[in-house]
Design an enzyme around this catalytic site. Structure first.
Site, PDB file in Angstrom:
ATOM      1  N   SER A   1       5.557  -6.582  -1.924  1.00 16.74           N
ATOM      2  CA  SER A   1       5.221  -6.703  -0.507  1.00 16.74           C
ATOM      3  C   SER A   1       5.796  -7.985   0.062  1.00 16.74           C
ATOM      4  O   SER A   1       5.795  -9.030  -0.596  1.00 16.74           O
ATOM      5  CB  SER A   1       3.698  -6.678  -0.326  1.00 16.74           C
ATOM      6  OG  SER A   1       3.342  -6.872   1.023  1.00 16.74           O
TER       7      SER A   1
ATOM      8  N   GLN B   1       0.909  -9.206  -6.197  1.00 13.01           N
ATOM      9  CA  GLN B   1       0.382 -10.572  -6.314  1.00 13.01           C
ATOM     10  C   GLN B   1       1.187 -11.442  -7.272  1.00 13.01           C
ATOM     11  O   GLN B   1       1.121 -12.669  -7.191  1.00 13.01           O
ATOM     12  CB  GLN B   1      -1.084 -10.545  -6.765  1.00 13.01           C
ATOM     13  CG  GLN B   1      -2.050 -10.102  -5.683  1.00 13.01           C
ATOM     14  CD  GLN B   1      -2.125 -11.070  -4.517  1.00 13.01           C
ATOM     15  OE1 GLN B   1      -1.743 -12.233  -4.615  1.00 13.01           O
ATOM     16  NE2 GLN B   1      -2.626 -10.594  -3.388  1.00 13.01           N
TER      17      GLN B   1
ATOM     18  N   THR C   1       0.825  -1.210   0.000  1.00 13.99           N
ATOM     19  CA  THR C   1       0.000   0.000   0.000  1.00 13.99           C
ATOM     20  C   THR C   1       0.859   1.259   0.000  1.00 13.99           C
ATOM     21  O   THR C   1       0.614   2.192  -0.775  1.00 13.99           O
ATOM     22  CB  THR C   1      -0.956  -0.009   1.210  1.00 13.99           C
ATOM     23  OG1 THR C   1      -1.957  -1.011   1.003  1.00 13.99           O
ATOM     24  CG2 THR C   1      -1.636   1.343   1.378  1.00 13.99           C
TER      25      THR C   1
ATOM     26  N   HIS D   1       4.778  -9.746   2.956  1.00 16.65           N
ATOM     27  CA  HIS D   1       3.912 -10.759   3.570  1.00 16.65           C
ATOM     28  C   HIS D   1       3.119 -11.582   2.560  1.00 16.65           C
ATOM     29  O   HIS D   1       2.445 -12.533   2.926  1.00 16.65           O
ATOM     30  CB  HIS D   1       2.985 -10.129   4.614  1.00 16.65           C
ATOM     31  CG  HIS D   1       1.827  -9.363   4.059  1.00 16.65           C
ATOM     32  ND1 HIS D   1       0.558  -9.884   4.026  1.00 16.65           N
ATOM     33  CD2 HIS D   1       1.740  -8.119   3.545  1.00 16.65           C
ATOM     34  CE1 HIS D   1      -0.270  -8.985   3.507  1.00 16.65           C
ATOM     35  NE2 HIS D   1       0.431  -7.908   3.219  1.00 16.65           N
TER      36      HIS D   1
ATOM     37  N   ASN E   1      -5.467  -9.283  -7.964  1.00 18.95           N
ATOM     38  CA  ASN E   1      -5.478  -9.926  -6.658  1.00 18.95           C
ATOM     39  C   ASN E   1      -6.745 -10.720  -6.368  1.00 18.95           C
ATOM     40  O   ASN E   1      -6.776 -11.514  -5.436  1.00 18.95           O
ATOM     41  CB  ASN E   1      -5.278  -8.870  -5.562  1.00 18.95           C
ATOM     42  CG  ASN E   1      -6.254  -7.719  -5.675  1.00 18.95           C
ATOM     43  OD1 ASN E   1      -6.341  -7.084  -6.719  1.00 18.95           O
ATOM     44  ND2 ASN E   1      -6.979  -7.438  -4.622  1.00 18.95           N
TER      45      ASN E   1
ATOM     46  N   THR F   1      14.085   6.006  10.250  1.00 17.53           N
ATOM     47  CA  THR F   1      14.973   4.909  10.628  1.00 17.53           C
ATOM     48  C   THR F   1      14.489   3.614   9.996  1.00 17.53           C
ATOM     49  O   THR F   1      13.323   3.230  10.144  1.00 17.53           O
ATOM     50  CB  THR F   1      15.021   4.751  12.153  1.00 17.53           C
ATOM     51  OG1 THR F   1      15.472   5.979  12.729  1.00 17.53           O
ATOM     52  CG2 THR F   1      15.953   3.621  12.546  1.00 17.53           C
TER      53      THR F   1
ATOM     54  N   CYS G   1      -8.387  -6.286   1.597  1.00 21.92           N
ATOM     55  CA  CYS G   1      -8.439  -4.837   1.818  1.00 21.92           C
ATOM     56  C   CYS G   1      -9.797  -4.246   1.472  1.00 21.92           C
ATOM     57  O   CYS G   1     -10.047  -3.069   1.709  1.00 21.92           O
ATOM     58  CB  CYS G   1      -7.358  -4.145   0.989  1.00 21.92           C
ATOM     59  SG  CYS G   1      -5.686  -4.538   1.546  1.00 21.92           S
TER      60      CYS G   1
END
Length: 380
Positions: free
Chosen positions: A198, A178, A70, A200, A149, A236, A322
Site C-alpha cells: 500500500s 506493514q 484492502t 499511504h 499491524n 483506466t 480499520c
C-alpha cells in the site's frame, strides 16, 4: 504536533506530492487513447512500472496497481479461490490478520470454502510447523501477513514459503502492507506467489496499492472491463497515484537503508520508559518490527487517554484504524491469549523515519502525565 500513528497512515513526502501534481497537470490523458497524448501517458505508466519492478526485484508484468492494501488482499484471496476452486476449497490463514484478509476469507465461506484460522502464541507468531500440519489435499491458498499491524510481530515468511513450495497446487499470499520499507522481504523467493502493498503506509498517497503476482499465477478478476493491467484489474489507471507511489517506494527504500537504526533506537527508548511504570504492559515482542510498539494500561479507557493526548497535540491509536471503531477489545491481543484487562485497554504507538528523539521523550513524559491526571480524576 507529535504524530505516532504511522501504521494507520503516513504524511506524504513533499516529492510525492510534487510528482502527483506534475503528472495530474501535464499527463492527464487516458493511457489507452491512441493519440500522442495518450501515448505519452502510457510511456510514463510503463516507466513507473519498470521502476517499481526494479526496486522490488521482480518483473514488470508481475505487478498490478490497485487502490490499496484492502483491494490487493481481496484480489489475491478471492482471485485465487475463484480461479482454482476446482483444485480444492480449503484456505489457511491466521486469527490475527488484517480485516481485509479475514473478511475476504469469511465471505468465501458463504460459497462453500473451508477456512482454517491458525492460532498464534503469546507474541502473535504462528509456527511453520502449524502451517504445514494444517495443509490438506484440498488446500489451495495460504495467506499470512509479514508484519502484524497492531503488535508488530514478524512472521516466519521464508520458512512458510519453503513449505508451500512442497505443494505445487497451493499458492502463498503475503500481506506486506506493514512491513514494506521497514522489514525486508524478498519477493523473488520461489515460495511467494502473491504479495500486497500500500502506498499511504510509506509516505505515498491514499488510493494506490500494489499486488505482486508471480509469473505463471492466474487469478480470477474481481472487476471486468477494458482489459487494462493484464485483464486482472481493468479500468483506466490512476497514473498520477502510480507515479507518486513509485516515488514513495524509492524514497522509503533509501530511508530503510539509512534510517532504520534510528527507528530501532527510538523504539527501545519508548519501551524502556513505559515499561518502568508498573501500570503499563508492553505487548509487542522484542523481536518484532521496530516501528510498532503496542502497550496496555489496564483500568484506563483508551479513548479517554487518546483524547487527552490529542488535546496536547500528540496522536497515537488503539489498534488497527480499520477496526478501531468496532469492538473495544483487540482481537489480535485476545488471539495472543492475553487477559481482558489488557485486550480491552491496548494502545498502538507507530513510528516513521521522521520522528525524533525529542518527540519521543516528550511523548513519554506526556503519556505518563496524562495517566497521572486521569488517576487523580478517578480517585486513585
Amino acid at each position: 504536533m507529535i504524530y505516532l500513528d504511522n501504521s494507520a497512515t503516513t504524511s506524504p513526502y513533499k516529492e510525492v506530492l510534487d510528482s502527483f501534481y506534475k503528472v495530474s497537470q501535464g499527463f492527464f490523458a487516458n493511457p489507452s487513447s491512441i493519440h500522442y497524448l495518450g501515448g505519452e501517458v502510457e510511456q510514463l505508466l510503463t516507466k513507473a512500472k519498470e521502476q517499481a519492478a526494479s526496486l522490488l526485484n521482480v518483473l514488470p508484468k508481475e505487478l498490478i496497481f490497485t487502490s490499496g492494501g484492502t483491494e490487493s488482499n481481496n484480489l489475491a484471496i478471492k482471485g485465487i479461490a475463484l480461479q482454482h476452486q476446482n483444485r480444492g476449497k480449503h484456505i489457511i490463514t491466521t486469527q490475527i490478520e488484517h480485516p481485509s484478509v479475514l473478511e475476504a476469507c469469511r465471505s468465501l465461506e458463504q460459497f462453500g470454502f473451508d477456512v482454517t484460522y491458525l492460532s498464534v502464541d503469546i507474541e502473535g507468531k504462528v509456527s511453520p510447523e502449524q502451517v504445514k500440519a494444517a495443509i490438506r489435499e484440498d488446500t489451495i491458498l495460504i495467506s499470512i501477513m509479514h508484519v502484524n499491524n497492531e503488535i508488530g510481530t514478524i512472521q516466519p515468511i521464508e520458512e512458510i514459503a519453503a513449505i508451500s513450495q512442497q505443494y505445487p497446487k497451493l499458492f502463498f499470499h503475503v500481506d506486506h502492507v506493514q512491513g514494506l520499507g521497514k522489514v525486508p522481504l524478498h519477493l523473488a523467493h520461489e515460495g511467494i506467489d502473491l504479495c500486497s502493498m500500500s502506498s499511504h503506509k510509506i509516505h505515498g498517497l491514499k488510493g494506490t496499492g500494489l499486488l505482486y503476482i508471480k509469473r505463471g499465477t492466474s487469478l480470477y478478476p474481481l472487476v471486468h472491463g477494458g482489459g487494462q493491467q493484464e485483464e486482472i484489474r481493468p479500468g483506466t489507471e490512476n497514473v498520477s497515484g502510480i507515479v507518486a507511489m513509485v516515488k514513495a517506494l524509492r524514497l522509503t527504500f533509501d530511508n530503510q537503508k539509512n534510517k532504520i537504526d534510528e527507528i530501532s533506537k527510538l523504539s527501545r527508548s519508548i519501551r524502556e520508559c513505559l515499561a518502568a511504570d508498573s501500570r503499563i504492559y508492553i505487548n509487542s515482542p522484542k523481536t518484532g518490527a521496530p516501528h510498532i510498539i503496542n502497550i496496555s494500561v489496564p483500568g484506563y479507557k483508551p479513548e479517554v487517554v487518546i483524547h487527552a493526548l490529542g488535546k496536547k497535540d500528540i496522536f497515537i491509536s488503539t489498534k488497527s484504524a480499520c477496526s478501531s471503531k468496532h469492538s473495544d477489545e483487540s482481537a489480535v491481543l485476545a488471539a495472543c491469549g492475553l487477559e481482558q484487562s489488557r485486550t480491552m485497554h491496548g494502545f498502538r504507538i507507530s513510528l516513521s523515519f521522521y520522528n525524533t528523539e525529542e518527540e519521543i521523550n516528550q511523548f513519554c513524559r506526556t503519556f505518563l502525565e496524562v495517566l497521572d491526571e486521569l488517576s487523580d480524576v478517578m480517585g486513585r
